[in-house]
Design a protein around this motif. Structure first.
Motif, PDB file in Angstrom:
ATOM      1  N   VAL A  23      -4.307  12.341   1.633  1.00  0.00           N
ATOM      2  CA  VAL A  23      -5.765  12.155   1.782  1.00  0.00           C
ATOM      3  C   VAL A  23      -6.215  10.846   1.153  1.00  0.00           C
ATOM      4  O   VAL A  23      -7.088  10.149   1.689  1.00  0.00           O
ATOM      5  CB  VAL A  23      -6.525  13.336   1.150  1.00  0.00           C
ATOM      6  N   VAL A  24      -5.642  10.504   0.011  1.00  0.00           N
ATOM      7  CA  VAL A  24      -6.082   9.301  -0.707  1.00  0.00           C
ATOM      8  C   VAL A  24      -5.094   8.154  -0.536  1.00  0.00           C
ATOM      9  O   VAL A  24      -5.142   7.179  -1.292  1.00  0.00           O
ATOM     10  CB  VAL A  24      -6.285   9.605  -2.212  1.00  0.00           C
ATOM     11  N   ASN A  25      -4.200   8.251   0.438  1.00  0.00           N
ATOM     12  CA  ASN A  25      -3.269   7.163   0.707  1.00  0.00           C
ATOM     13  C   ASN A  25      -4.047   5.946   1.213  1.00  0.00           C
ATOM     14  O   ASN A  25      -4.790   6.023   2.190  1.00  0.00           O
ATOM     15  CB  ASN A  25      -2.237   7.611   1.758  1.00  0.00           C
ATOM     16  N   CYS A  26      -3.851   4.816   0.563  1.00  0.00           N
ATOM     17  CA  CYS A  26      -4.605   3.603   0.907  1.00  0.00           C
ATOM     18  C   CYS A  26      -4.336   3.135   2.335  1.00  0.00           C
ATOM     19  O   CYS A  26      -5.191   2.489   2.945  1.00  0.00           O
ATOM     20  CB  CYS A  26      -4.256   2.474  -0.065  1.00  0.00           C
ATOM     21  N   ILE A  27      -3.153   3.439   2.849  1.00  0.00           N
ATOM     22  CA  ILE A  27      -2.829   3.015   4.212  1.00  0.00           C
ATOM     23  C   ILE A  27      -3.751   3.701   5.211  1.00  0.00           C
ATOM     24  O   ILE A  27      -4.286   3.070   6.122  1.00  0.00           O
ATOM     25  CB  ILE A  27      -1.355   3.338   4.544  1.00  0.00           C
ATOM     26  N   ILE A  28      -3.959   5.002   5.049  1.00  0.00           N
ATOM     27  CA  ILE A  28      -4.763   5.780   5.996  1.00  0.00           C
ATOM     28  C   ILE A  28      -6.212   5.299   5.997  1.00  0.00           C
ATOM     29  O   ILE A  28      -6.775   4.955   7.039  1.00  0.00           O
ATOM     30  CB  ILE A  28      -4.718   7.279   5.649  1.00  0.00           C
ATOM     31  N   LEU A  29      -6.814   5.276   4.809  1.00  0.00           N
ATOM     32  CA  LEU A  29      -8.211   4.863   4.705  1.00  0.00           C
ATOM     33  C   LEU A  29      -8.377   3.387   5.052  1.00  0.00           C
ATOM     34  O   LEU A  29      -9.361   2.982   5.672  1.00  0.00           O
ATOM     35  CB  LEU A  29      -8.737   5.134   3.296  1.00  0.00           C
ATOM     36  N   ASP A  31      -2.201   0.596  16.795  1.00  0.00           N
ATOM     37  CA  ASP A  31      -2.157   0.093  15.419  1.00  0.00           C
ATOM     38  C   ASP A  31      -1.620   1.171  14.483  1.00  0.00           C
ATOM     39  O   ASP A  31      -0.783   0.896  13.619  1.00  0.00           O
ATOM     40  CB  ASP A  31      -3.554  -0.350  14.988  1.00  0.00           C
ATOM     41  N   ALA A  32      -2.094   2.402  14.662  1.00  0.00           N
ATOM     42  CA  ALA A  32      -1.654   3.511  13.811  1.00  0.00           C
ATOM     43  C   ALA A  32      -0.169   3.789  13.978  1.00  0.00           C
ATOM     44  O   ALA A  32       0.552   3.995  12.993  1.00  0.00           O
ATOM     45  CB  ALA A  32      -2.464   4.763  14.134  1.00  0.00           C
ATOM     46  N   LEU A  33       0.313   3.772  15.215  1.00  0.00           N
ATOM     47  CA  LEU A  33       1.740   4.001  15.454  1.00  0.00           C
ATOM     48  C   LEU A  33       2.595   2.916  14.817  1.00  0.00           C
ATOM     49  O   LEU A  33       3.625   3.201  14.200  1.00  0.00           O
ATOM     50  CB  LEU A  33       2.008   4.076  16.958  1.00  0.00           C
ATOM     51  N   GLY A  34       2.174   1.660  14.968  1.00  0.00           N
ATOM     52  CA  GLY A  34       2.925   0.561  14.373  1.00  0.00           C
ATOM     53  C   GLY A  34       2.975   0.649  12.860  1.00  0.00           C
ATOM     54  O   GLY A  34       4.043   0.510  12.245  1.00  0.00           O
ATOM     55  N   MET A  35       1.820   0.906  12.249  1.00  0.00           N
ATOM     56  CA  MET A  35       1.761   1.021  10.795  1.00  0.00           C
ATOM     57  C   MET A  35       2.530   2.249  10.306  1.00  0.00           C
ATOM     58  O   MET A  35       3.207   2.204   9.272  1.00  0.00           O
ATOM     59  CB  MET A  35       0.300   1.109  10.335  1.00  0.00           C
ATOM     60  N   GLY A  36       2.431   3.346  11.054  1.00  0.00           N
ATOM     61  CA  GLY A  36       3.144   4.563  10.665  1.00  0.00           C
ATOM     62  C   GLY A  36       4.650   4.387  10.735  1.00  0.00           C
ATOM     63  O   GLY A  36       5.380   4.814   9.829  1.00  0.00           O
ATOM     64  N   LEU A  86       0.849  -1.184   0.000  1.00  0.00           N
ATOM     65  CA  LEU A  86       0.000   0.000   0.000  1.00  0.00           C
ATOM     66  C   LEU A  86       0.888   1.239   0.000  1.00  0.00           C
ATOM     67  O   LEU A  86       2.039   1.191   0.421  1.00  0.00           O
ATOM     68  CB  LEU A  86      -0.909   0.008   1.238  1.00  0.00           C
ATOM     69  N   GLY A  87       0.356   2.362  -0.462  1.00  0.00           N
ATOM     70  CA  GLY A  87       1.131   3.593  -0.479  1.00  0.00           C
ATOM     71  C   GLY A  87       2.329   3.532  -1.401  1.00  0.00           C
ATOM     72  O   GLY A  87       3.361   4.167  -1.161  1.00  0.00           O
ATOM     73  N   THR A  88       2.199   2.778  -2.490  1.00  0.00           N
ATOM     74  CA  THR A  88       3.327   2.590  -3.413  1.00  0.00           C
ATOM     75  C   THR A  88       3.734   3.889  -4.109  1.00  0.00           C
ATOM     76  O   THR A  88       4.927   4.161  -4.286  1.00  0.00           O
ATOM     77  CB  THR A  88       2.972   1.540  -4.475  1.00  0.00           C
ATOM     78  N   CYS A  89       2.760   4.700  -4.483  1.00  0.00           N
ATOM     79  CA  CYS A  89       3.053   5.930  -5.239  1.00  0.00           C
ATOM     80  C   CYS A  89       3.970   6.870  -4.459  1.00  0.00           C
ATOM     81  O   CYS A  89       5.038   7.248  -4.960  1.00  0.00           O
ATOM     82  CB  CYS A  89       1.742   6.620  -5.621  1.00  0.00           C
TER      83      CYS A  89
END
Length: 225
Positions: free
Chosen positions: A105-111, A129-134, A22-25
């Motif tokens: 805003v359109v980052n797949c990770i966030i949504l 979860d957000a901290l780990g993913m971030g 996710l977030g490849t771009c």
């Protein structure tokens, strides 16, 4: 899953970039330098943390049918605040990130985390979860940025590296170099995990469009079984 496992899963096992892809771009676009990579990682982590907390806190209030538009509005609000702060206190970073900062805003990770995790869990768990993913997202960007800047420019965070500064591989700062580094890192993570990283198939319960299709796709799959 305890809180420690919840935090650590986003760094390697379910790394949003190298495992979930996710977030490849932004991962390919801003990793030409370490500073840009860290800036994007920090900005995305702040937005992810804030959005997960708010979505979790309001999960029993937001109507199910309009949850996705509500999530996007919340995320857009946090991205706007982060962008204004970056413009005010780090204009050089803002110029370096360019259009990719508002595109958080359109980052797949966030949504994706809002829909798949924060929408179903308590505030503290969602924040962890957000901290780990971030941190996992930032870690992946840092690895890519380090490899591309060192080999492509012969520098690290703008500091020149002897020998490499005069013998850099300029293609590493271009799109082909980004894809090459991305693929190699994904292969390394896959090798380390021996292909046992998370593999999930989400049904209607996790599909934002389930109400629109009337769950017809899931019914067809059940009939096929």
């Amino acid at each position: 899953m305890n809180k420690r496992q919840n935090f650590l899963k986003g760094i390697i096992k379910e790394n949003p970039v190298l495992v979930l892809v996710l977030g490849t771009c932004p991962s390919l676009a801003v990793t030409t330098s370490v500073i840009s990579a860290l800036g994007m990682g920090a900005a995305a982590t702040v937005v992810l943390l804030c959005s997960n907390i708010v979505v979790s806190a309001l999960r029993n209030i937001i109507p199910d049918k309009v949850r996705i538009p509500c999530y996007i509005v919340l995320i857009a609000g946090f991205v706007t605040m982060v962008q204004m702060l970056v413009k005010a206190f780090a204009p050089a970073l803002d110029e370096s990130l360019g259009i990719f900062l508002p595109l958080i805003v359109v980052n797949c990770i966030i949504l994706g985390r809002a829909e798949m995790y924060a929408n179903k869990n308590k505030v503290l768990d969602s924040a962890i979860d957000a901290l780990g993913m971030g941190i996992g997202f930032t870690f992946a960007l840092l690895l890519m940025g380090t490899i591309r800047e060192v080999l492509g420019n012969g520098t690290w965070m703008g500091i020149q590296i002897p020998v490499l500064a005069e013998n850099n591989i300029s293609i590493m700062t271009m799109a082909p170099g980004g894809f090459l580094v991305f693929g190699i890192l994904m292969a390394i993570v896959g090798k380390i995990s021996k292909g046992k990283n998370v593999k999930k198939s989400f049904g209607c319960a996790g599909c934002p469009s389930a109400e629109l299709c009337g769950r017809a796709c899931c019914d067809e799959k059940e009939e096929a079984k």
